[in-house]
Design an enzyme around this catalytic site. Sequence first.
Site, short mmCIF file in Angstrom:
data_model
loop_
_atom_site.label_atom_id
_atom_site.label_comp_id
_atom_site.label_asym_id
_atom_site.label_seq_id
_atom_site.Cartn_x
_atom_site.Cartn_y
_atom_site.Cartn_z
N ALA A 75 49.60 23.38 37.96
CA ALA A 75 48.72 24.09 38.79
C ALA A 75 47.65 24.82 37.32
CB ALA A 75 49.01 25.02 39.80
N SER A 117 52.42 32.25 45.08
CA SER A 117 52.01 33.41 43.99
C SER A 117 51.77 34.79 44.92
CB SER A 117 50.99 33.12 43.34
OG SER A 117 50.40 34.41 42.85
N TYR A 141 42.38 31.55 42.57
CA TYR A 141 43.71 31.14 42.39
C TYR A 141 44.49 31.46 43.64
CZ TYR A 141 48.69 31.44 40.48
OH TYR A 141 49.71 30.98 40.41
N LYS A 145 46.33 28.74 46.34
CA LYS A 145 47.67 28.54 46.67
C LYS A 145 48.15 28.86 48.24
CE LYS A 145 49.72 28.35 42.55
NZ LYS A 145 50.48 27.16 42.13
N ILE A 205 45.63 49.02 27.26
CA ILE A 205 45.92 49.37 28.71
C ILE A 205 44.62 49.26 29.40
CG2 ILE A 205 46.82 51.07 30.34
CD1 ILE A 205 48.65 52.30 28.11
N GLY A 281 39.59 42.90 39.27
CA GLY A 281 40.45 42.47 40.28
C GLY A 281 41.77 42.80 40.26
N ASP A 282 42.24 43.93 39.63
CA ASP A 282 43.83 44.34 39.20
C ASP A 282 44.06 45.35 40.51
OD1 ASP A 282 44.76 42.90 37.32
OD2 ASP A 282 44.27 44.52 35.73
N1 UDP Z 1 47.80 44.52 31.36
C1 UDP Z 1 47.35 45.69 30.50
N2 UDP Z 1 46.90 45.15 29.31
C2 UDP Z 1 46.97 43.67 28.73
C3 UDP Z 1 47.58 42.84 29.84
C4 UDP Z 1 47.76 43.36 31.00
O1 UDP Z 1 47.02 46.73 30.77
O2 UDP Z 1 46.65 43.26 27.76
C5 UDP Z 1 48.17 45.15 32.69
C6 UDP Z 1 47.16 44.63 33.72
O3 UDP Z 1 45.76 45.40 34.00
C7 UDP Z 1 48.02 44.78 34.94
C8 UDP Z 1 49.53 44.36 34.21
O4 UDP Z 1 49.32 44.76 33.12
O5 UDP Z 1 48.19 45.92 35.71
C9 UDP Z 1 50.20 43.34 34.22
O6 UDP Z 1 49.27 42.31 34.21
P1 UDP Z 1 49.52 40.44 33.86
O7 UDP Z 1 48.56 39.94 33.40
O8 UDP Z 1 50.62 40.39 33.28
O9 UDP Z 1 49.97 40.27 35.35
P2 UDP Z 1 49.35 40.25 36.63
O10 UDP Z 1 49.83 41.34 37.44
O11 UDP Z 1 47.81 40.67 36.73
O12 UDP Z 1 49.49 38.90 37.48
#
Ligand code: UDP
Length: 331
Positions: A75, A117, A141, A145, A205, A281-282
């Site tokens: 995928a 997912s 995405y 799924k 972060i 989108g987080d």
């Molecule tokens: N994150 C971050 N800096 C980075 C990559 C990820 O702060 O360089 C944060 C992201 O915003 C999320 C968490 O780490 O809150 C996990 O991100 P990841 O992409 O690993 O997985 P997701 O939860 O998006 O599937």
Amino acid sequence: MNILVTGAAGYVGSVCASELVNARHSVVAFDNFSAGHRAAIVKRVKLIEGDIADAATVKRVCRKFRIEAVMHFAAKALVDESMRNPGLFYRNNVSGTITLLDVLVECGIQKLVFSSSAAVYGEPKEVPITEEHPLTPINPYGETKLVIERALAWYQHAHGLRWVALRYFNAAGAVGALGEDHRPETHLVPRLLDAALNSDRTFHIYGDDYPTPDGTCVRDYVHVRDIARAHILALRALPRIRGAVFNVGHGEGFSVREVVRGVEEVTRRTLRVEVSPRRAGDPAVLVASPAKISRDLGWKPRHSDLRGIIRSAWTWKTKHPDGYHRTRSAR
Ligand code: UDP
């Protein structure tokens, strides 16, 4: 059992193929190498290069190797890319999977374990998230799924397909020579380890103004080896389960800052960390309830303590500083 593993050169697929071989199954790895790595295919599996959208090839492979069950990982999986190019996700994840399902029906293969997912839930209304949580994905995405999860129920109804969809939370960690290497890499743990290995790099972060104890996002990290085990347990349960979805998560959340601290402790290096704006989108918090998978499949996370996850990923990273690039194929 003779098992076809699609996407077997990818991160979770490669670990699962390897664990299936260890469990004495006969594994046919199927991958188009659009994102996977040849070096991630372990020696003892048969490798077929091909695309799930190519029905004739999939059919030939299923017949030739007398496939009895399929684990379907192939995928497109980068959320950000899905926002920019939804068509690519619908073509690969929906249309490609439907082609695959029709081949399974034609070949009389009735067992399927599907990589789903936590993205099917969208913005959580409550945590921990159970399988009954509303399904309102916020990106293509997750939507693709979910479309397939729903299609599986209809294939069950029409064709007697037996299936399990596993909704992964945050897969992380490494198993021996198999680790995480996405291009581009967007995931937290590999990005942190990259910053630990390369002292000139700054780790960003994405936002510290979330409604969480330290302001950074909270996620449920689960070791890829535990995810692979969930697949093996799901396969074993298919004679008694007709169709079901399960969360695969640890049930415990860690903030981005906690993961940063964990990486600093394990690697014994101080990272250069800056706070950047939020990533679109987080959700603030994503934590699974693993109650259903624990009750119905007897799954328990064995390797998913945060330090253990980071340690395994760090061991892999120090041996593969450029990921699979320049790693010779084991074949
Ligand atoms: N994150 C971050 N800096 C980075 C990559 C990820 O702060 O360089 C944060 C992201 O915003 C999320 C968490 O780490 O809150 C996990 O991100 P990841 O992409 O690993 O997985 P997701 O939860 O998006 O599937």
